[in-house]
Design a protein around this motif. Structure first.
Motif, PDB file in Angstrom:
ATOM      1  N   VAL A  24       0.843  -1.203   0.000  1.00  0.00           N
ATOM      2  CA  VAL A  24       0.000   0.000   0.000  1.00  0.00           C
ATOM      3  C   VAL A  24       0.876   1.250   0.000  1.00  0.00           C
ATOM      4  N   CYS A  25       1.913   1.257   0.812  1.00  0.00           N
ATOM      5  CA  CYS A  25       2.806   2.425   0.863  1.00  0.00           C
ATOM      6  C   CYS A  25       3.469   2.687  -0.486  1.00  0.00           C
ATOM      7  N   ALA A  26       3.699   1.641  -1.248  1.00  0.00           N
ATOM      8  CA  ALA A  26       4.333   1.794  -2.566  1.00  0.00           C
ATOM      9  C   ALA A  26       3.445   2.556  -3.541  1.00  0.00           C
ATOM     10  N   THR A  27       2.147   2.638  -3.240  1.00  0.00           N
ATOM     11  CA  THR A  27       1.244   3.385  -4.128  1.00  0.00           C
ATOM     12  C   THR A  27       1.337   4.891  -3.903  1.00  0.00           C
ATOM     13  N   LEU A  28       1.961   5.296  -2.816  1.00  0.00           N
ATOM     14  CA  LEU A  28       2.111   6.720  -2.508  1.00  0.00           C
ATOM     15  C   LEU A  28       3.363   7.278  -3.170  1.00  0.00           C
ATOM     16  N   ALA A  29       3.319   8.543  -3.487  1.00  0.00           N
ATOM     17  CA  ALA A  29       4.524   9.226  -3.977  1.00  0.00           C
ATOM     18  C   ALA A  29       5.534   9.299  -2.834  1.00  0.00           C
ATOM     19  N   ASP A  30       6.803   9.330  -3.183  1.00  0.00           N
ATOM     20  CA  ASP A  30       7.854   9.390  -2.179  1.00  0.00           C
ATOM     21  C   ASP A  30       7.654  10.577  -1.231  1.00  0.00           C
ATOM     22  N   ALA A  31       7.264  11.721  -1.773  1.00  0.00           N
ATOM     23  CA  ALA A  31       7.053  12.913  -0.943  1.00  0.00           C
ATOM     24  C   ALA A  31       5.937  12.680   0.072  1.00  0.00           C
ATOM     25  N   THR A  47       8.822   6.060  10.102  1.00  0.00           N
ATOM     26  CA  THR A  47       8.319   5.003  10.972  1.00  0.00           C
ATOM     27  C   THR A  47       8.786   3.641  10.490  1.00  0.00           C
ATOM     28  N   TRP A  48       8.761   3.408   9.170  1.00  0.00           N
ATOM     29  CA  TRP A  48       9.298   2.149   8.634  1.00  0.00           C
ATOM     30  C   TRP A  48      10.779   2.012   8.971  1.00  0.00           C
ATOM     31  N   GLN A  70      23.107   3.580  18.230  1.00  0.00           N
ATOM     32  CA  GLN A  70      23.119   4.299  19.503  1.00  0.00           C
ATOM     33  C   GLN A  70      21.947   5.270  19.630  1.00  0.00           C
ATOM     34  N   ARG A  71      21.140   5.360  18.562  1.00  0.00           N
ATOM     35  CA  ARG A  71      19.959   6.235  18.565  1.00  0.00           C
ATOM     36  C   ARG A  71      18.800   5.487  17.913  1.00  0.00           C
ATOM     37  N   LEU A  72      17.587   5.855  18.292  1.00  0.00           N
ATOM     38  CA  LEU A  72      16.398   5.190  17.766  1.00  0.00           C
ATOM     39  C   LEU A  72      15.785   5.900  16.570  1.00  0.00           C
ATOM     40  N   ASP A  73      16.316   7.058  16.203  1.00  0.00           N
ATOM     41  CA  ASP A  73      15.702   7.853  15.138  1.00  0.00           C
ATOM     42  C   ASP A  73      16.564   7.956  13.881  1.00  0.00           C
ATOM     43  N   LEU A  74      17.465   7.016  13.690  1.00  0.00           N
ATOM     44  CA  LEU A  74      18.330   7.050  12.512  1.00  0.00           C
ATOM     45  C   LEU A  74      17.563   6.680  11.253  1.00  0.00           C
ATOM     46  N   GLU A  75      17.923   7.309  10.144  1.00  0.00           N
ATOM     47  CA  GLU A  75      17.381   6.884   8.856  1.00  0.00           C
ATOM     48  C   GLU A  75      18.366   5.876   8.267  1.00  0.00           C
ATOM     49  N   LEU A  76      17.945   4.626   8.235  1.00  0.00           N
ATOM     50  CA  LEU A  76      18.803   3.576   7.705  1.00  0.00           C
ATOM     51  C   LEU A  76      18.830   3.590   6.184  1.00  0.00           C
ATOM     52  N   TYR A  77      17.686   3.895   5.583  1.00  0.00           N
ATOM     53  CA  TYR A  77      17.559   3.906   4.123  1.00  0.00           C
ATOM     54  C   TYR A  77      16.689   5.083   3.705  1.00  0.00           C
ATOM     55  N   ALA A  78      17.224   5.939   2.869  1.00  0.00           N
ATOM     56  CA  ALA A  78      16.442   7.043   2.313  1.00  0.00           C
ATOM     57  C   ALA A  78      15.574   6.568   1.162  1.00  0.00           C
ATOM     58  N   ASP A  79      16.031   5.536   0.468  1.00  0.00           N
ATOM     59  CA  ASP A  79      15.315   5.000  -0.688  1.00  0.00           C
ATOM     60  C   ASP A  79      14.284   3.969  -0.221  1.00  0.00           C
ATOM     61  N   PHE A  80      13.028   4.170  -0.610  1.00  0.00           N
ATOM     62  CA  PHE A  80      11.941   3.299  -0.176  1.00  0.00           C
ATOM     63  C   PHE A  80      12.146   1.851  -0.630  1.00  0.00           C
ATOM     64  N   SER A  81      12.578   1.647  -1.857  1.00  0.00           N
ATOM     65  CA  SER A  81      12.781   0.281  -2.352  1.00  0.00           C
ATOM     66  C   SER A  81      13.865  -0.441  -1.566  1.00  0.00           C
ATOM     67  N   ALA A  85      13.265  -3.731   0.774  1.00  0.00           N
ATOM     68  CA  ALA A  85      14.062  -4.944   0.568  1.00  0.00           C
ATOM     69  C   ALA A  85      14.774  -5.363   1.857  1.00  0.00           C
ATOM     70  N   ALA A  86      15.295  -4.384   2.585  1.00  0.00           N
ATOM     71  CA  ALA A  86      15.977  -4.690   3.847  1.00  0.00           C
ATOM     72  C   ALA A  86      14.992  -5.257   4.862  1.00  0.00           C
ATOM     73  N   GLN A  87      13.788  -4.669   4.936  1.00  0.00           N
ATOM     74  CA  GLN A  87      12.778  -5.176   5.868  1.00  0.00           C
ATOM     75  C   GLN A  87      12.372  -6.594   5.500  1.00  0.00           C
ATOM     76  N   SER A  88      12.205  -6.846   4.217  1.00  0.00           N
ATOM     77  CA  SER A  88      11.834  -8.184   3.760  1.00  0.00           C
ATOM     78  C   SER A  88      12.898  -9.212   4.142  1.00  0.00           C
ATOM     79  N   THR A  89      14.144  -8.862   3.939  1.00  0.00           N
ATOM     80  CA  THR A  89      15.251  -9.758   4.312  1.00  0.00           C
ATOM     81  C   THR A  89      15.269 -10.000   5.812  1.00  0.00           C
ATOM     82  N   ASP A  90      15.130  -8.933   6.577  1.00  0.00           N
ATOM     83  CA  ASP A  90      15.159  -9.080   8.031  1.00  0.00           C
ATOM     84  C   ASP A  90      13.946  -9.849   8.552  1.00  0.00           C
ATOM     85  N   ASP A  91      12.785  -9.675   7.928  1.00  0.00           N
ATOM     86  CA  ASP A  91      11.605 -10.453   8.321  1.00  0.00           C
ATOM     87  C   ASP A  91      11.848 -11.949   8.094  1.00  0.00           C
ATOM     88  N   GLN A  92      12.453 -12.286   6.968  1.00  0.00           N
ATOM     89  CA  GLN A  92      12.751 -13.683   6.684  1.00  0.00           C
ATOM     90  C   GLN A  92      13.783 -14.232   7.666  1.00  0.00           C
TER      91      GLN A  92
END
Length: 166
Positions: A24-31, A47-48, A70-81, A85-92
């Motif tokens: 569902v999130c993929a249907t939204l524009a990046d902005a 949040t993701w 060391q912080r909970l608010d880091l942006e690990l990935y700026a790119d949604f794809s 992909a990282a979440q999918s790998t970690d879920d598996q």
């Protein structure tokens, strides 16, 4: 149902619902995904990112690895794809890891320092996994609220709606 099987079911559900919500999130524009909407981590994208960070932090603790952040608010990935992909790998990886747990493994206690409180803690693996899954549910609730505000229909995602729950 025994406790190890319960955590496998939780991991399967988490993987399933994450995939549905990412669709569902993929249907939204990046902005739109990155628009600050006043939640803990700003946006749907933020949040993701936090969910993935939390997963990785808990898994490092559970696997006796060094704390990766060391912080909970880091942006690990700026790119949604890349984030997806990282979440999918970690879920598996989480699913595969919990599939190998025994009841004795779930009783093992692990010491760590909480990033949110700075306190030293020692918890059973079962308690840590419960915390991980509740954390995921909490922030997915924020994501679904934000998706609703964007006019997105994410469908039936309750636990009992998962195709493998009987």
């Amino acid at each position: 149902m025994n406790l190890p099987a319960y955590f496998v079911l939780q991991a399967r559900y988490s993987q399933w619902v994450n995939n549905r919500l990412y669709d569902v999130c993929a249907t939204l524009a990046d902005a739109e995904r990155k628009q600050d909407r006043g939640v803990f981590f700003g946006s749907i994208h933020g949040t993701w990112n936090h969910l993935l960070l939390g997963d990785r932090l808990w898994m490092a603790r559970l696997q006796d690895q060094p704390q990766p952040y060391q912080r909970l608010d880091l942006e690990l990935y700026a790119d949604f794809s890349e984030l997806r992909a990282a979440q999918s790998t970690d879920d598996q990886n989480l699913l595969e890891w919990v599939q190998n747990l025994s009841a004795d493994d779930l009783e093992r206690r692990i010491a760590f320092r909480s990033l949110s409180t700075g306190q030293d803690k020692e918890l059973a693996v079962a308690t840590m996994l419960t915390t991980l899954f509740i954390h995921k549910t909490h922030h997915r609730g924020q994501i679904t609220a934000l998706l609703s505000q964007c006019g997105c229909d994410y469908g039936a995602i309750d636990f009992i709606c998962a195709p493998f729950v009987d």
